[in-house]
Design an enzyme around this catalytic site. Structure first.
Site, short mmCIF file in Angstrom:
data_model
loop_
_atom_site.label_atom_id
_atom_site.label_comp_id
_atom_site.label_asym_id
_atom_site.label_seq_id
_atom_site.Cartn_x
_atom_site.Cartn_y
_atom_site.Cartn_z
N ASP A 216 -57.36 3.76 112.69
CA ASP A 216 -55.97 4.43 111.32
C ASP A 216 -55.06 4.72 112.31
O ASP A 216 -54.98 5.19 113.39
CB ASP A 216 -56.59 5.09 110.35
CG ASP A 216 -57.45 4.66 110.03
OD1 ASP A 216 -58.01 3.83 109.09
OD2 ASP A 216 -57.80 5.42 108.61
N HIS A 265 -59.95 10.89 112.63
CA HIS A 265 -57.93 11.09 112.47
C HIS A 265 -57.92 12.30 114.06
O HIS A 265 -58.84 12.79 113.33
CB HIS A 265 -57.28 11.42 111.14
CG HIS A 265 -57.87 10.10 109.83
ND1 HIS A 265 -57.46 10.45 108.91
CD2 HIS A 265 -57.76 8.74 110.45
CE1 HIS A 265 -57.44 9.20 108.40
NE2 HIS A 265 -58.04 8.44 108.64
N1 ABU Z 1 -56.05 13.15 108.57
C1 ABU Z 1 -57.17 13.77 108.25
C2 ABU Z 1 -57.95 14.47 108.68
C3 ABU Z 1 -59.07 15.20 108.11
C4 ABU Z 1 -59.82 16.33 108.81
O1 ABU Z 1 -59.85 16.45 110.02
O2 ABU Z 1 -60.15 17.07 107.81
#
Ligand code: ABU
Length: 385
Positions: A216, A265
């Protein structure tokens, strides 16, 4: 990864700017231009919550949704609209975010409405619906003057890029590079059969095989010529390799070692905020890459989130307190209620600008997730000695 074999920027022939970029800069400013997280922000895409659906259950969600007690909710309600009592406050948050950005003179662009409710199938899989165009950060990776459509691992997000096609076409016509990473098959071979997410303390593992390149866009974070990526249950080594080769010799792609039982992510985990300031999630990053210390960067430890446990969080973790958006080196948009990170930012010389966002976070992500910077005023540089 392979940082040693990539020439240092100052010895690299492209270290100033390529002929093409110079030509564009000479005549008109590049419409897409983002080299890091902190150059002054000029234009951004902000997602929308209109028509957002509960993601339909899929194999990848066991590996990415932290709370096991929610899995049945997704199995039952996946593909249906989020309840109005969650959607409306989330929309208000997003409106406030847009208002703040516009008040700061940032041009805000929005996705094109697209019907995400249709079920679809490919020769390799079937899925009840798509989900939403709420988090452009996951879909579009902007590096320099190019937009890369990410090869995403969630089957329900397979067509999410369609909500951004009109914008991509427009940016392309105005001079941006636009490419789609290899379209993944997302077949059974993409995911480990019988995968069980690790328990806290067990070695990290992810659901993805190395069958095809996957990431992603939010698995990647930019810091000039140095690009940082972490493996997750949306990002495999093959994806990191694809990105490294695609970007070529002008960039160094580094794999960051993280620990997360349900990794998804990098932007609530590892975040270069401005030159010399790296923000890390203390639970997930134990060994920040040596290059930061060697080059005199401060490693800033993100304070514990303040969001109460009673606040509903359907997909992400509370660490969205560090999923902030830099307006420039000295100012960040931060979720209201997260006073400890706000105080810490002030101590680190960054002014926090509070934005109510916890209700959006309940069903989607943080302000960084909800946006993708298209243009920042700045040049490609190296921030490491
Ligand atoms: N970009 C979302 C991050 C998700 C998380 O670490 O909870």
């Amino acid at each position: 990864m392979n940082s040693d074999r990539i020439p240092h920027k100052d010895s690299h022939p492209g270290s100033k700017s390529s002929g093409r970029t110079r030509q564009i800069q000479g005549k008109q400013k590049a419409v897409v231009n983002a080299h890091n997280e902190w150059d002054p922000l000029e234009e951004i895409i902000v997602g929308t919550i209109e028509g957002a659906l509960v993601p339909p259950w899929d194999v990848i969600m066991e590996a990415t949704v932290h709370k096991k007690e929610l899995w049945n909710f997704y199995k039952e309600y996946g593909g249906e609209p989020w309840p109005r009592e969650l959607l409306e406050p989330a929309k208000k948050n997003l409106d406030e975010f847009v208002h703040i950005l516009e008040g700061e003179g940032v041009v805000v662009r929005r996705p094109t409405p697209y019907d995400f409710s249709k079920s679809f199938s490919t020769p390799d899989f079937k899925i009840k619906s798509s989900c939403h165009p709420s988090m452009p950060r996951d879909v579009l990776l902007v590096i320099g003057d190019q937009i890369i459509e990410a090869p995403m691992g969630w089957r329900s997000r397979y067509h999410e890029n369609h909500a951004y096609k009109e914008l991509c076409k427009e940016y392309f016509k105005k001079g941006a590079k636009w490419v789609s990473a290899p379209r993944p098959q997302l077949s059974q071979k993409t995911y480990k059969e019988g995968f069980i997410p690790p328990q806290e303390g067990e070695p990290m593992r992810t659901v993805l095989t190395e069958f095809e390149p996957l990431f992603d866009a939010a698995d990647v974070i930019k810091c000039g010529r140095d690009i940082f990526v972490a493996q997750s249950s949306c990002c495999n080594r093959f994806g990191i390799r694809w990105l490294e080769r695609h970007l070529g010799d002008g960039y160094r792609v580094h794999e960051v070692e993280v620990y997360d039982t349900h990794p998804m992510h990098i932007d609530a985990t590892f975040y270069p905020l401005s030159p010399g300031k790296l923000l890390i999630n203390p639970e997930r990053v134990k060994n920040p890459p040596e290059m930061f210390k060697k080059s005199g960067w401060d490693i800033l430890i993100c304070p514990e989130p303040l969001m109460p446990d009673s606040h509903p969080m359907y997909t992400c973790s509370k660490w969205l307190n560090m999923n902030l958006l830099m307006l420039d080196e000295k100012r960040a948009i931060v979720p209201k209620g997260e006073d400890t990170i706000m105080r810490a930012l002030k101590d680190w010389g960054i002014k926090p600008i509070g934005c109510n966002f916890w209700n959006f976070e309940s069903i989607a992500g943080g302000v960084h997730c909800a946006s993708v910077d298209v243009r920042r005023r700045g040049e490609l540089k190296s921030y490491f000695s």
